[in-house]
Write a protein that holds these residues in place. Structure first.
Motif, PDB file in Angstrom:
ATOM      1  N   TYR A 294      -6.347  -6.562  -8.513  1.00  0.00           N
ATOM      2  CA  TYR A 294      -6.727  -5.714  -7.383  1.00  0.00           C
ATOM      3  C   TYR A 294      -5.862  -6.019  -6.149  1.00  0.00           C
ATOM      4  CZ  TYR A 294      -9.223  -3.594  -3.575  1.00  0.00           C
ATOM      5  OH  TYR A 294      -9.518  -2.856  -2.465  1.00  0.00           O
TER       6      TYR A 294
ATOM      7  N   GLN B  52      -2.749  -4.297  -6.761  1.00  0.00           N
ATOM      8  CA  GLN B  52      -2.922  -2.855  -6.569  1.00  0.00           C
ATOM      9  C   GLN B  52      -2.825  -2.510  -5.094  1.00  0.00           C
ATOM     10  OE1 GLN B  52      -6.669  -2.873  -9.245  1.00  0.00           O
ATOM     11  NE2 GLN B  52      -6.489  -0.819  -8.428  1.00  0.00           N
ATOM     12  N   THR B  53      -3.489  -3.302  -4.289  1.00  0.00           N
ATOM     13  CA  THR B  53      -3.627  -2.998  -2.878  1.00  0.00           C
ATOM     14  C   THR B  53      -2.406  -3.401  -2.061  1.00  0.00           C
ATOM     15  OG1 THR B  53      -5.998  -3.362  -3.147  1.00  0.00           O
ATOM     16  CG2 THR B  53      -5.157  -3.318  -0.905  1.00  0.00           C
TER      17      THR B  53
ATOM     18  N   GLN C 198      -7.383   0.539 -12.902  1.00  0.00           N
ATOM     19  CA  GLN C 198      -6.498  -0.506 -12.393  1.00  0.00           C
ATOM     20  C   GLN C 198      -5.118  -0.412 -13.043  1.00  0.00           C
ATOM     21  OE1 GLN C 198      -9.323  -4.109 -12.714  1.00  0.00           O
ATOM     22  NE2 GLN C 198      -7.993  -4.569 -10.971  1.00  0.00           N
TER      23      GLN C 198
END
Length: 127
Positions: free
Chosen positions: A49, A52-53, A109
């Motif tokens: 995550y 991803q961010t 994801q």
């Protein structure tokens, strides 16, 4: 100010701000550490995550030359989690039973990390 696109991270001022904001945190070692154990699914998903961010060239607070490798590692782990023939998927099925929401979330994801990976010609380095 040098601006090259419309996203909040696509200008010199924002890139400098991100670098200052995350100063002092060793993101690369934390990401690598999260992927050391193949069966730490929650930790792997959390690290994924973060990628991803923040896994964008002007946002990534770690060594941008390692970002491609981090993205590849996250994708490998997450793909294993949704591969019915892989032990990771089988273990998650035991944990989650017939709840497909977790697998849908992992697939999301994967899609987002594939997008990050395609956004740049990332150099791949090994640890």
């Amino acid at each position: 100010m040098g601006a090259w696109d419309v996203q909040p991270w696509d200008n010199d001022t924002a890139a400098d701000w991100f670098a200052g904001f995350f100063s002092g945190i060793d993101f690369d070692s934390r990401i690598v550490s999260a992927f050391e154990e193949d069966d730490e699914y929650d930790e792997i998903r959390a690290a994924s995550y973060i990628l991803q961010t923040l896994g964008r060239i002007y946002v990534w607070p770690g060594d941008v030359n390692k970002l491609g490798s981090h993205l590849d590692l996250a994708l490998r782990h997450l793909r294993n989690m949704v591969d019915p023939d892989h032990e990771a998927c089988q273990e998650l099925q035991e944990l989650w039973g017939s709840d497909s929401a977790v697998f849908d979330s992992i697939r999301t994801q994967i899609t987002e990390l594939e997008q990050r990976r395609s956004e740049g010609n990332w150099e791949t380095t090994t640890e």
